[in-house]
Design a protein around this motif. Structure first.
Motif, short mmCIF file in Angstrom:
data_model
loop_
_atom_site.label_atom_id
_atom_site.label_comp_id
_atom_site.label_asym_id
_atom_site.label_seq_id
_atom_site.Cartn_x
_atom_site.Cartn_y
_atom_site.Cartn_z
N SER A 83 0.81 -1.22 0.00
CA SER A 83 0.00 0.00 0.00
C SER A 83 0.84 1.27 0.00
N LEU A 84 2.16 1.13 0.04
CA LEU A 84 3.02 2.31 0.16
C LEU A 84 2.93 3.24 -1.04
N HIS A 85 2.70 2.69 -2.24
CA HIS A 85 2.76 3.52 -3.44
C HIS A 85 1.63 4.54 -3.49
N GLY A 86 0.56 4.31 -2.73
CA GLY A 86 -0.55 5.27 -2.75
C GLY A 86 -0.52 6.26 -1.61
N ARG A 87 0.58 6.30 -0.89
CA ARG A 87 0.63 7.14 0.29
C ARG A 87 0.99 8.57 -0.07
N VAL A 88 0.30 9.53 0.56
CA VAL A 88 0.62 10.94 0.44
C VAL A 88 0.83 11.47 1.85
N ASP A 89 2.04 11.89 2.18
CA ASP A 89 2.35 12.31 3.55
C ASP A 89 1.46 13.47 3.97
N LEU A 119 10.22 -3.26 24.75
CA LEU A 119 9.34 -2.83 23.67
C LEU A 119 10.07 -2.82 22.32
N GLY A 120 11.29 -3.26 22.30
CA GLY A 120 12.01 -3.40 21.04
C GLY A 120 12.54 -2.08 20.51
N ALA A 121 13.35 -2.21 19.45
CA ALA A 121 13.92 -1.02 18.81
C ALA A 121 12.94 -0.46 17.80
N ARG A 122 13.15 0.80 17.42
CA ARG A 122 12.29 1.42 16.43
C ARG A 122 12.41 0.70 15.10
N PRO A 123 11.28 0.42 14.43
CA PRO A 123 11.34 -0.26 13.13
C PRO A 123 11.90 0.66 12.05
N SER A 124 11.78 0.23 10.80
CA SER A 124 12.40 0.94 9.68
C SER A 124 11.82 2.34 9.52
N SER A 125 12.50 3.14 8.72
CA SER A 125 12.10 4.53 8.51
C SER A 125 10.87 4.66 7.63
N THR A 126 10.26 3.55 7.25
CA THR A 126 9.03 3.61 6.46
C THR A 126 7.94 4.34 7.22
N TYR A 127 7.95 4.23 8.54
CA TYR A 127 6.93 4.83 9.36
C TYR A 127 7.35 6.21 9.84
N THR A 128 6.36 7.07 10.04
CA THR A 128 6.65 8.39 10.60
C THR A 128 6.81 8.28 12.12
N ASP A 129 7.32 9.36 12.72
CA ASP A 129 7.46 9.37 14.17
C ASP A 129 6.11 9.20 14.86
N THR A 306 4.50 17.19 5.13
CA THR A 306 3.49 17.31 6.18
C THR A 306 3.06 18.75 6.37
N LEU A 307 4.01 19.68 6.32
CA LEU A 307 3.66 21.10 6.47
C LEU A 307 2.84 21.60 5.28
N ARG A 308 3.12 21.04 4.11
CA ARG A 308 2.36 21.47 2.92
C ARG A 308 0.87 21.13 3.05
N GLN A 309 0.55 20.13 3.86
CA GLN A 309 -0.84 19.72 4.02
C GLN A 309 -1.53 20.40 5.20
N GLN A 310 -0.89 21.40 5.80
CA GLN A 310 -1.50 22.08 6.93
C GLN A 310 -2.77 22.83 6.50
N ALA A 311 -3.79 22.76 7.36
CA ALA A 311 -5.07 23.38 7.02
C ALA A 311 -4.94 24.89 6.84
N ALA A 312 -4.09 25.54 7.66
CA ALA A 312 -3.92 26.99 7.54
C ALA A 312 -3.34 27.36 6.18
#
Length: 454
Positions: A83-89, A119-129, A306-312
């Motif tokens: 599903s990654l190819h359809g993602r828009v940050d 709780l394990g180490a942080r997974p790959s950078s695919t995910y956001t913070d 992410t900032l480009r998608q801000q409502a303001a």
């Protein structure tokens, strides 16, 4: 007696002739929006499948089916990757990827807790913070549920291990300055999990379970598992520190973007007021000033989707688009709608949603213009305004389900504006057929200045 009368065909407004470029542009835009929507739907379907598998993995892990949980986790990771190819940050059009990512992280984190006591180490950078933090928070609830079952079985050491990791995560999250939102609510929920575990441990100390019977293999295995030496790091402290720094930086940048949106939005609003007053020169200067500020701000946020998608920011760009569209419409005899991609609309910087939002808002300004012209009995100008409004309405209807979600709230005001302009034309036709002539206002002569006393 009632009669059956065949009504005449509705009068054509000449949309194909007067607004052909705009309607053709909307058709092209609709095709690209439908293609994007199809991609998002396919990605969303894969993300929802991943979320279901991650939920299944957690369930299997809770009931002791480690092999079944591992198989579900592997399949969930594959589906989420598809599903990654359809993602828009930062986009709100298809939030299912983020939800599925958090559920998968929760499943992996809970699995890591059962395998390692951490709780394990942080997974790959695919995910956001935010997705990683949301997954960690969701995992604490599963750890809390597991601890409750362990307490029922008398496994005090496992409950202590669960309380330790939840407490360590809560301590790490306390260093964040979360704004109001899902993460803030999730952070607040962690303290309740921690408190429940503390209460459970207190109750187990008041009523300790009996020691395992000699030769009880299952009890001995549970005890030995519970007494394993805890690793030094219960949570990924370096990962939390990095996420906290990035979150603080992004939050400061977000506040800066909101602050910088105010001036161009104010300029665009004032430009619209000036254009409605007939002061085209002042309106043009204010639109140009707003456009320059908007270009500078867009260049600043370009590296941060992410900032480009801000409502303001999106609201400011819609306001600027509305002002530029209205200026162009007034400048063209009969009215014409500016097309997306024109330099007056910041070129390709406007998203389809922002452009269409500005077009819909344009109808409101055209309606106010039509009311003023109706007061002067200018039926031709009102007819031009109605023609443009109907063309925008036709464009929005032609988009169908491909229309951006943000346009749903603009459909009803658009219909209302069209009906008001139709009513204006009807009232003007009544005045014209009545033969009444508009009386000129009586001009009163100013009184003569007082004469000085002689």
């Amino acid at each position: 007696n009632r009669m059956c009368v065949l009504p005449s065909a509705p009068r054509a407004l000449g949309l194909a002739r007067r607004h052909a470029p705009f309607l053709a542009h909307i058709e092209d835009l609709a095709a690209s929006l439908r293609e994007a929507r199809a991609g998002r739907e396919a990605s969303g379907k894969a993300a929802r499948a991943a979320q279901d598998l991650a939920t299944l993995a957690i369930h299997r892990r809770q009931i002791g089916d480690a092999d079944g949980a591992a198989a579900a986790l592997s399949a969930a990771a594959d589906d989420l990757g598809a599903s990654l190819h359809g993602r828009v940050d930062g986009s709100d059009e298809e939030p299912t990827f983020s939800t599925a990512a958090q559920q998968l992280i929760a499943a992996e984190t809970f699995d890591a807790f059962l395998r390692t006591g951490t709780l394990g180490a942080r997974p790959s950078s695919t995910y956001t913070d935010e997705e990683w933090l949301g997954g960690l928070i969701a995992a604490t609830h599963e750890v809390g549920r597991y601890a409750g079952l362990a307490a029922t079985a008398g496994d005090v050491r496992s409950v202590e291990g669960a309380a330790a990791v939840v407490g360590a995560l809560h301590e790490g999250l306390m260093n964040f300055d979360f704004r109001n939102g899902s993460l803030r609510r999730g952070f607040d929920s962690v303290k309740y999990v921690e408190r429940r575990l503390e209460d459970t441990l207190y109750e187990l100390k008041l009523f300790p379970p009996p020691p395992p019977a000699a030769g009880d293999a299952s009890a001995a295995e549970a005890t030995s598992a519970g007494t394993a030496v805890a690793p030094p790091a219960l949570v990924d402290g370096a990962g939390l520190d990095a996420a906290r720094a990035a979150y603080a930086t992004l939050d400061a940048a977000r506040e800066e973007v909101i602050k910088k949106c105010r001036e161009p939005q104010k300029q665009a609003k004032q430009a619209i007021y000036a254009l409605q007053r007939g002061d085209g020169a002042a309106g043009g200067r204010q639109i140009e000033a707003a456009r320059k500020l908007a270009r500078l701000l867009l260049a600043e946020v370009k590296p941060h989707p992410t900032l480009r998608q801000q409502a303001a920011l999106k609201g400011m760009l819609e306001e600027l688009a509305e002002a530029a569209l209205f200026q162009h419409w007034l400048a063209i005899p009969g009215g014409a709608v500016l097309l997306r991609g024109d330099e007056a609309l910041l070129g390709d910087e406007l998203s389809p949603s922002e452009y269409l939002g500005g077009v819909c808002d344009l109808v409101g300004e055209i309606g106010r213009f039509a009311v003023r012209r109706a007061a002067d009995r200018d039926a031709a100008a009102v007819q031009d305004a109605l023609s443009t409004a109907v063309a925008v309405q036709a464009a929005l209807l032609s988009l169908g389900h491909a229309a951006p979600r943000a346009l749903q709230k603009k459909a009803e005001p658009l219909r209302t504006a069209v009906r008001k302009m139709e009513t204006l034309l009807y009232e003007l036709s009544l005045v014209e057929r009545s033969g009444r002539v508009r009386a000129e206002p009586v001009r009163e002569e100013p009184p003569p200045p007082p004469q000085p006393d002689e």
